[in-house]
Design a protein around this motif. Structure first.
Motif, PDB file in Angstrom:
ATOM      1  N   GLN A 248       0.697  -0.698   0.393  1.00  8.18           N
ATOM      2  CA  GLN A 248      -0.092  -0.259  -0.041  1.00  8.18           C
ATOM      3  C   GLN A 248       0.895   1.027   0.400  1.00  8.18           C
ATOM      4  OE1 GLN A 248      -0.391   2.311   2.068  1.00  8.18           O
ATOM      5  NE2 GLN A 248      -2.426   3.453   1.233  1.00  8.18           N
ATOM      6  N   ILE A 249       0.778   2.052  -1.069  1.00  8.08           N
ATOM      7  CA  ILE A 249       1.369   3.487  -1.578  1.00  8.08           C
ATOM      8  C   ILE A 249       0.391   4.556  -1.023  1.00  8.08           C
ATOM      9  CG2 ILE A 249       2.914   4.863  -2.813  1.00  8.08           C
ATOM     10  CD1 ILE A 249       4.174   2.456  -2.434  1.00  8.08           C
ATOM     11  N   SER A 250       0.897   5.208   0.366  1.00 10.30           N
ATOM     12  CA  SER A 250       0.995   6.296   0.902  1.00 10.30           C
ATOM     13  C   SER A 250       1.596   7.505   0.679  1.00 10.30           C
ATOM     14  CB  SER A 250       0.682   6.685   2.966  1.00 10.30           C
ATOM     15  OG  SER A 250      -0.439   5.932   2.924  1.00 10.30           O
ATOM     16  N   THR A 251       0.795   8.555   0.636  1.00 13.40           N
ATOM     17  CA  THR A 251       1.878  10.027   0.228  1.00 13.40           C
ATOM     18  C   THR A 251       1.915  11.253   1.348  1.00 13.40           C
ATOM     19  OG1 THR A 251       2.407   9.822  -1.553  1.00 13.40           O
ATOM     20  CG2 THR A 251       3.071  11.774  -0.955  1.00 13.40           C
TER      21      THR A 251
ATOM     22  N   ALA B 252       5.586  -5.914   6.494  1.00 14.99           N
ATOM     23  CA  ALA B 252       5.523  -4.739   5.989  1.00 14.99           C
ATOM     24  C   ALA B 252       4.592  -4.997   5.150  1.00 14.99           C
ATOM     25  CB  ALA B 252       6.745  -3.838   6.386  1.00 14.99           C
ATOM     26  N   ASN B 253       3.883  -3.698   4.853  1.00 14.12           N
ATOM     27  CA  ASN B 253       3.190  -4.024   3.610  1.00 14.12           C
ATOM     28  C   ASN B 253       2.984  -2.536   3.267  1.00 14.12           C
ATOM     29  OD1 ASN B 253       0.936  -3.768   5.224  1.00 14.12           O
ATOM     30  ND2 ASN B 253      -0.627  -5.743   4.503  1.00 14.12           N
ATOM     31  N   SER B 254       2.935  -1.803   3.731  1.00 20.15           N
ATOM     32  CA  SER B 254       2.942   0.123   3.286  1.00 20.15           C
ATOM     33  C   SER B 254       3.308   0.416   4.331  1.00 20.15           C
ATOM     34  CB  SER B 254       1.912   0.518   4.564  1.00 20.15           C
ATOM     35  OG  SER B 254       1.548   1.750   4.200  1.00 20.15           O
ATOM     36  N   ILE B 255       4.009   1.737   2.568  1.00 20.13           N
ATOM     37  CA  ILE B 255       5.599   2.924   2.658  1.00 20.13           C
ATOM     38  C   ILE B 255       4.502   3.613   3.009  1.00 20.13           C
ATOM     39  CG2 ILE B 255       7.159   1.284   2.116  1.00 20.13           C
ATOM     40  CD1 ILE B 255       7.001   2.821  -0.728  1.00 20.13           C
ATOM     41  N   PHE B 256       5.257   5.087   2.698  1.00 19.17           N
ATOM     42  CA  PHE B 256       5.190   6.519   2.526  1.00 19.17           C
ATOM     43  C   PHE B 256       5.534   6.734   1.849  1.00 19.17           C
ATOM     44  CE2 PHE B 256       4.177   7.890   7.332  1.00 19.17           C
ATOM     45  CZ  PHE B 256       2.723   8.082   6.811  1.00 19.17           C
ATOM     46  N   HIS B 257       5.107   7.699   0.083  1.00 18.04           N
ATOM     47  CA  HIS B 257       6.494   7.050  -1.105  1.00 18.04           C
ATOM     48  C   HIS B 257       6.194   8.631  -1.122  1.00 18.04           C
ATOM     49  CE1 HIS B 257       7.365   5.650  -5.341  1.00 18.04           C
ATOM     50  NE2 HIS B 257       6.113   6.318  -5.526  1.00 18.04           N
ATOM     51  N   GLY B 258       7.470   9.285  -1.641  1.00 19.68           N
ATOM     52  CA  GLY B 258       7.607  10.641  -2.297  1.00 19.68           C
ATOM     53  C   GLY B 258       9.206  11.466  -1.450  1.00 19.68           C
TER      54      GLY B 258
END
Ligand code: SAM
Ligand code: DTB
Ligand code: SF4
Length: 319
Positions: free
Chosen positions: A46-49, A286-292
């Motif tokens: 999952q990708i969050s910004t 882990a299955n999510s990161i902050f991207h950017g």
């Protein structure tokens, strides 16, 4: 020790989690991977910004935070961004593959007129087809109701560390204050994003205490950010000993095993991590990161680097 398939209704004691953290590493990873695969596709992330919509000048004294007004960190305090400027960033985040847009404000708690402005941002970001998350500090019940009405999907409010270690890091609010806000968020029907920071000089028992508290909330958080401290010059924790990479992976694995259905976010600190350490985090659940390029005020791993890492590991963004 509790079995994973009934863990959502389970209370995890600190001793249970401490026992997980002390497992031989191959055993711990096997358990984490087994649980992960029961609920998720391990190749999807999952990708969050993140966007700092109001930076610096915060009256709180969180010992890790570059945005606290009391520390000389070089962070320039700003005013709340205009809705249109936020939407420009949200569109760019969407174009780069983000599914969720998280907006952070350096407040102890929001004032009513600021909350109204944030509600406008939530409505605008949602209209772009992105999930929304905000982190604004402490909230009252009526404030959470307002955010829910604006369409907010997630509220981020971290417990940060164990109840016992908390007072060593923050003195301007209590652990119970955090728990109270989390209860308001939950009662309003907003998804909870709640995790912590490791590498603040805490010991393994504090890490176990944090994970046990998170996993034993009336409902576990839907999203659990695990941050490695970004040690910023000028903060009281600037010289904290960085956490050992394997110990960090152990915390991720313990979060996965104790909160099987939650997204576990490999959060701040990736910029300083090797590809191998990040790969182990993904293998530990882990299955999510902050991207950017940026977190709130500090650097994140670069977008190019993440693309290369995902390609190397065969990982894909979850849409
Ligand atoms: N002011 C609000 C609050 O504290 O709830 C929202 C913004 S605050 C910056 C959000 C979270 O960022 C904190 O709870 C903390 O867990 C995390 N954070 C802040 N500074 C950090 C640092 N230097 N390294 C890792 N995580 C950090
Ligand atoms: C969370 O757990 N980590 C993010 C987000 N929630 C708001 C914040 C990380 C901040 C790192 C320090 C900075 O960039 O100021
Ligand atoms: Fe303020 Fe949040 Fe930073 Fe604490 S973590 S100083 S509350 S911005």
């Amino acid at each position: 020790m509790p079995e994973s398939h009934i863990a959502t209704k389970m209370r995890w004691s600190r001793a249970d989690v401490a026992a997980l953290l002390a497992l031989p590493f191959p055993e711990l990873l096997f358990r984490a991977q087994t649980v992960h695969r029961e609920h998720f596709d391990p190749t999807r992330i999952q990708i969050s910004t993140l966007l700092s919509i109001k930076t610096g000048g915060c009256p709180e004294d969180c010992g890790y935070c570059p945005q606290a007004a009391g520390y000389e960190t070089g962070t320039k305090a700003g005013r709340l961004m205009a809705v249109e400027a936020v939407l420009v960033e949200a569109r760019a985040a969407k174009a780069k593959g983000a599914a969720r847009f998280c907006m952070g404000a350096a407040w102890r708690s929001p004032k009513e007129h600021d909350l109204d402005a944030v509600c406008g941002m939530i409505e605008g970001v949602k209209a772009l087809g992105l999930e929304t998350c905000v982190t604004l500090g402490m909230l009252t019940g009526p404030q959470t109701a307002k955010l829910k009405e604006a369409g907010l999907d997630y509220y981020n409010h971290n417990l940060d560390t164990s109840p016992e270690y908390y007072g060593k890091v923050i003195t301007t609010r209590t652990y119970q204050d955090r728990l109270d806000t989390l209860e308001h968020v939950r009662d309003a029907g907003i998804n909870v994003c709640c995790g912590g920071i490791v590498g603040m000089g805490e010991d393994e028992s504090d890490r176990a205490g944090l994970i046990a508290t998170l996993a034993s909330l009336p409902e576990p958080p839907e999203s659990v950010p695990i941050n490695a401290l970004v040690a910023v010059e000028g903060t009281p924790l600037a010289k904290a000993e960085p956490i050992d990479a394997i110990d960090f992976v152990r915390v991720i694995a313990a979060a996965r095993i104790t909160m099987p259905r939650s997204y576990v976010r490999l959060s701040a600190g990736r910029e300083a991590m090797t590809d191998e350490a990040q790969a182990l985090c993904f293998m530990a659940g882990a299955n999510s990161i902050f991207h950017g390029e940026k977190l709130l005020t500090t650097k994140n791993a670069t977008v190019n680097h993440d693309e290369a890492l995902f390609a190397k590991l065969g990982l894909k963004a979850e849409q």
